[in-house]
Design a protein around this motif. Structure first.
Motif, PDB file in Angstrom:
ATOM      1  N   SER A 131     -16.051   2.171 -21.785  1.00  0.00           N
ATOM      2  CA  SER A 131     -15.205   1.503 -21.129  1.00  0.00           C
ATOM      3  C   SER A 131     -14.834   0.270 -21.907  1.00  0.00           C
ATOM      4  CB  SER A 131     -15.651   0.830 -19.761  1.00  0.00           C
ATOM      5  OG  SER A 131     -14.794   0.053 -19.319  1.00  0.00           O
ATOM      6  N   TYR A 155     -21.368  -3.766 -14.758  1.00  0.00           N
ATOM      7  CA  TYR A 155     -20.863  -2.129 -15.079  1.00  0.00           C
ATOM      8  C   TYR A 155     -20.689  -2.327 -16.392  1.00  0.00           C
ATOM      9  CZ  TYR A 155     -17.067   0.781 -15.903  1.00  0.00           C
ATOM     10  OH  TYR A 155     -16.342   1.804 -16.383  1.00  0.00           O
ATOM     11  N   ASN A 184      -7.124   0.655 -19.228  1.00  0.00           N
ATOM     12  CA  ASN A 184      -6.900   0.863 -17.835  1.00  0.00           C
ATOM     13  C   ASN A 184      -6.361   2.294 -17.319  1.00  0.00           C
ATOM     14  OD1 ASN A 184      -7.071  -1.982 -18.068  1.00  0.00           O
ATOM     15  ND2 ASN A 184      -6.843  -2.242 -16.033  1.00  0.00           N
ATOM     16  N   ASN A 203      -8.152  -0.608  -8.126  1.00  0.00           N
ATOM     17  CA  ASN A 203      -7.409  -0.883  -9.047  1.00  0.00           C
ATOM     18  C   ASN A 203      -5.981  -0.893  -8.681  1.00  0.00           C
ATOM     19  OD1 ASN A 203      -9.644   1.398 -10.752  1.00  0.00           O
ATOM     20  ND2 ASN A 203      -9.315  -0.786 -11.689  1.00  0.00           N
ATOM     21  N   LEU A 204      -5.120  -1.695  -9.673  1.00  0.00           N
ATOM     22  CA  LEU A 204      -3.771  -2.146  -9.477  1.00  0.00           C
ATOM     23  C   LEU A 204      -3.185  -1.358  -8.996  1.00  0.00           C
ATOM     24  CD1 LEU A 204      -2.018  -4.677  -9.237  1.00  0.00           C
ATOM     25  CD2 LEU A 204      -1.344  -4.258 -11.675  1.00  0.00           C
ATOM     26  N   GLN A 220      -1.890  -8.009  -3.232  1.00  0.00           N
ATOM     27  CA  GLN A 220      -2.218  -9.440  -3.714  1.00  0.00           C
ATOM     28  C   GLN A 220      -2.028  -9.686  -5.247  1.00  0.00           C
ATOM     29  OE1 GLN A 220      -6.173 -10.283  -1.924  1.00  0.00           O
ATOM     30  NE2 GLN A 220      -4.893 -10.955  -0.135  1.00  0.00           N
ATOM     31  N   PHE A 222      -3.307 -11.285  -8.138  1.00  0.00           N
ATOM     32  CA  PHE A 222      -4.306 -12.239  -8.287  1.00  0.00           C
ATOM     33  C   PHE A 222      -4.035 -13.370  -9.606  1.00  0.00           C
ATOM     34  CE2 PHE A 222      -7.352  -8.500  -7.128  1.00  0.00           C
ATOM     35  CZ  PHE A 222      -7.299  -8.883  -5.829  1.00  0.00           C
ATOM     36  N   CYS A 233      -1.381 -11.452 -15.274  1.00  0.00           N
ATOM     37  CA  CYS A 233      -2.291 -11.025 -16.066  1.00  0.00           C
ATOM     38  C   CYS A 233      -1.835  -9.632 -16.968  1.00  0.00           C
ATOM     39  CB  CYS A 233      -3.720 -10.469 -15.731  1.00  0.00           C
ATOM     40  SG  CYS A 233      -4.877 -11.743 -15.225  1.00  0.00           S
ATOM     41  N   ARG A 235      -2.427  -6.223 -19.045  1.00  0.00           N
ATOM     42  CA  ARG A 235      -3.671  -5.082 -19.276  1.00  0.00           C
ATOM     43  C   ARG A 235      -2.992  -3.749 -19.989  1.00  0.00           C
ATOM     44  NH1 ARG A 235      -5.827  -8.703 -18.122  1.00  0.00           N
ATOM     45  NH2 ARG A 235      -7.535  -9.014 -16.644  1.00  0.00           N
ATOM     46  N   ARG A 296      -8.685 -13.966  -9.655  1.00  0.00           N
ATOM     47  CA  ARG A 296      -9.988 -13.057  -9.551  1.00  0.00           C
ATOM     48  C   ARG A 296     -11.011 -13.422 -10.612  1.00  0.00           C
ATOM     49  NH1 ARG A 296      -9.730  -6.636  -9.682  1.00  0.00           N
ATOM     50  NH2 ARG A 296      -9.256  -7.204 -11.716  1.00  0.00           N
ATOM     51  N   ASP A 299     -11.409 -12.454 -14.787  1.00  0.00           N
ATOM     52  CA  ASP A 299     -10.190 -11.666 -15.068  1.00  0.00           C
ATOM     53  C   ASP A 299      -9.765 -12.446 -16.495  1.00  0.00           C
ATOM     54  OD1 ASP A 299      -9.457  -9.405 -13.869  1.00  0.00           O
ATOM     55  OD2 ASP A 299      -8.354 -10.401 -12.551  1.00  0.00           O
TER      56      ASP A 299
HETATM   57  C1  WQD Z   1      -5.456  -5.058 -13.236  1.00  0.00           C
HETATM   58  C2  WQD Z   1      -4.900  -6.271 -13.146  1.00  0.00           C
HETATM   59  C3  WQD Z   1      -6.021  -7.809 -11.991  1.00  0.00           C
HETATM   60  C4  WQD Z   1      -5.814  -5.586  -8.086  1.00  0.00           C
HETATM   61  C5  WQD Z   1     -10.908  -2.411 -14.428  1.00  0.00           C
HETATM   62  C6  WQD Z   1     -12.194  -2.700 -14.882  1.00  0.00           C
HETATM   63  C7  WQD Z   1     -12.479  -2.235 -16.255  1.00  0.00           C
HETATM   64  C8  WQD Z   1     -12.048  -0.961 -16.349  1.00  0.00           C
HETATM   65  C9  WQD Z   1     -10.492  -0.841 -15.918  1.00  0.00           C
HETATM   66  C10 WQD Z   1     -13.203   1.280 -16.022  1.00  0.00           C
HETATM   67  C11 WQD Z   1      -5.693  -7.506 -13.363  1.00  0.00           C
HETATM   68  C12 WQD Z   1      -4.710  -7.445 -11.393  1.00  0.00           C
HETATM   69  C13 WQD Z   1      -5.628  -6.017  -9.512  1.00  0.00           C
HETATM   70  C14 WQD Z   1      -5.107  -6.356  -7.085  1.00  0.00           C
HETATM   71  C15 WQD Z   1      -3.944  -7.660  -8.720  1.00  0.00           C
HETATM   72  N1  WQD Z   1     -12.585   0.054 -15.709  1.00  0.00           N
HETATM   73  N2  WQD Z   1      -4.851  -7.071  -9.859  1.00  0.00           N
HETATM   74  N3  WQD Z   1      -4.084  -7.328  -7.572  1.00  0.00           N
HETATM   75  O1  WQD Z   1      -9.915  -5.452 -13.903  1.00  0.00           O
HETATM   76  O2  WQD Z   1      -8.245  -4.695 -15.624  1.00  0.00           O
HETATM   77  O3  WQD Z   1     -10.013  -3.281 -15.191  1.00  0.00           O
HETATM   78  O4  WQD Z   1     -10.541  -1.251 -14.883  1.00  0.00           O
HETATM   79  O5  WQD Z   1     -13.965   1.231 -17.149  1.00  0.00           O
HETATM   80  O6  WQD Z   1     -13.824  -2.329 -16.493  1.00  0.00           O
HETATM   81  O7  WQD Z   1     -12.723  -4.217 -14.812  1.00  0.00           O
HETATM   82  O8  WQD Z   1      -8.291  -3.311 -13.623  1.00  0.00           O
HETATM   83  O9  WQD Z   1      -6.617  -2.432 -11.722  1.00  0.00           O
HETATM   84  O10 WQD Z   1      -8.701  -3.986 -11.156  1.00  0.00           O
HETATM   85  O11 WQD Z   1      -6.605  -4.946 -12.387  1.00  0.00           O
HETATM   86  O12 WQD Z   1      -3.212  -8.639  -9.236  1.00  0.00           O
HETATM   87  O13 WQD Z   1      -5.212  -6.005  -5.892  1.00  0.00           O
HETATM   88  O14 WQD Z   1      -4.287  -6.356 -11.983  1.00  0.00           O
HETATM   89  O15 WQD Z   1      -6.254  -9.290 -11.852  1.00  0.00           O
HETATM   90  O16 WQD Z   1      -5.113  -8.592 -13.952  1.00  0.00           O
HETATM   91  P1  WQD Z   1      -9.232  -4.548 -14.693  1.00  0.00           P
HETATM   92  P2  WQD Z   1      -7.537  -3.657 -12.097  1.00  0.00           P
END
Ligand code: WQD
Length: 337
Positions: A131, A155, A184, A203-204, A220, A222, A233, A235, A296, A299
């Motif tokens: 990851s 993790y 992602n 995940n988003l 929501q 974040f 943010c 990604r 969150r 992040d």
């Molecule tokens: C994406 C963006 C959130 C949910 C995770 C793991 C990482 C890897 C990939 C496996 C961020 C924003 C999210 C919501 C939001 N996993 N968001 N509202 O955190 O980038 O990565 O998955 O290996 O280790 O941490 O992914 O999909 O949670 O978030 O605004 O309800 O969407 O803040 O910017 P993340 P995510």
């Protein structure tokens, strides 16, 4: 090749299994179905319902002599495996900070069993789901494989430790590995052959999809005060069909060259939370209500990959990871629910 896919009934694992089958390999899926789904299994693959924490059962499976198998993979039961793909892990970064024990057991202990079973049964090639979480807070962008590894969550720490164990088993046991550091992961099979929904997604994109079909009231967002053009943010979203071809190319590389590697799989493109939402509204035609809430914890504002090494060594690039395709393939699946 004869390939054992551990965690092959899960969201990413099932796409990877599909790709290996498409390429003409013999596939056996091993999964405890804790988050994997029977609906993600293919009739051409064998299926073993087992748990990586049951070492005796795992060893029998790895040796090609499981207690029970379902399906026909077109090969003889008892044939040795040329390779295994390991995608069986707990993967919620937030949860890992409050329930580290679960991640120690499932990710670390589970992987030790897999490595020992591979060593004992003579499996010489392992493709491992690592990851981008191994890097932690970015010191520069895009993140390449030379970027320091300093996980921010437990993790990510488990994934990095497993990469180190793989290094030792390579040196001591001659097991070649490819640790694939996904950014992602998102989207669904571009040919529409997989439709298993993740339960309680964190995940988003699946969260946005649940809001689009009305099983969730709103999304929501974040935080909208990050140092990015729209304040949300950014990604690097990479399509699971692209990840799948990356696994096949990586296995081909390590089995052909006998060299191990850790490498990024990302799209090299950044999308903000608001851009993802806008694309989802456009593709689905649904309003998808969203509300900005606080940041969150943990992040980073922006994360993007350099996949130059995957391109150089494997000839791999992401082909389906534009936001339209990521959302469209997801929407096609969610819209049928
Ligand atoms: C994406 C963006 C959130 C949910 C995770 C793991 C990482 C890897 C990939 C496996 C961020 C924003 C999210 C919501 C939001 N996993 N968001 N509202 O955190 O980038 O990565 O998955 O290996 O280790 O941490 O992914 O999909 O949670 O978030 O605004 O309800 O969407 O803040 O910017 P993340 P995510």
């Amino acid at each position: 090749m004869n390939i054992l896919i551990i965690g092959g009934a899960g969201y990413i694992g099932s796409h990877v299994a599909r790709e290996f089958l498409d390429q003409g390999h013999r596939v056996t899926v091993f999964d405890n179905l804790s988050s994997g789904l029977r609906g993600n299994l293919f009739p051409e693959a064998r299926f073993i319902h087992g748990d990586i924490l049951d070492y005796a059962g795992l060893l029998r499976a790895a040796s090609g002599k499981p207690d029970s198998i379902v399906g026909s993979a077109g090969g003889k039961a008892g044939a040795p495996f040329d390779a295994l793909v390991h995608l069986a892990a707990s993967k919620a970064a937030g949860e890992s900070m409050v329930r580290p024990e679960k991640y120690s057991v499932n990710n670390i202990s589970g992987t030790m069993n897999i490595l020992n079973a591979a060593a004992e049964t003579g499996i010489r090639n392992i493709v491992f789901s690592s990851s981008a979480a191994v890097y932690g807070e970015p010191q520069y962008l895009p993140i390449d494989e030379k970027h320091p590894t300093n996980p921010e969550n437990y993790y990510g720490f488990t994934k990095l430790e497993i990469e180190r164990f793989l290094g030792w088993y390579d040196k001591l046991k001659g097991i070649h590995f490819a640790a694939l550091r996904y950014f992602n992961a998102a989207g669904y099979d571009v040919k529409g052959r997989l439709a298993g929904l993740e339960q309680n997604p964190a995940n988003l994109i699946p969260i946005i999809m649940e809001a689009a079909i009305g099983i969730r009231k709103e999304v929501q967002v974040f935080g909208d005060d990050y140092d990015t053009p729209d304040g949300t943010c950014i990604r690097d979203y990479v399509h699971v069909s692209d990840l799948s071809t990356g696994h096949a190319a990586a296995l081909d590389y390590i089995s052909r060259t006998g060299k191990s590697l850790s490498l990024n799989l990302g799209s090299e493109t950044g999308s903000s939370v608001l851009e993802v939402l806008e694309t989802a509204r456009k593709v689905s035609g649904k309003p998808i209500p969203a509300k900005t809430v606080g940041r969150r914890p943990g992040d980073p504002a922006k994360l993007t990959a350099s996949s130059g090494l995957a391109h150089e060594l494997l000839g791999w690039t992401a082909k389906h990871s534009d936001m339209e395709t990521l959302i469209k393939t997801s929407w096609d699946v969610y819209n049928k629910q």
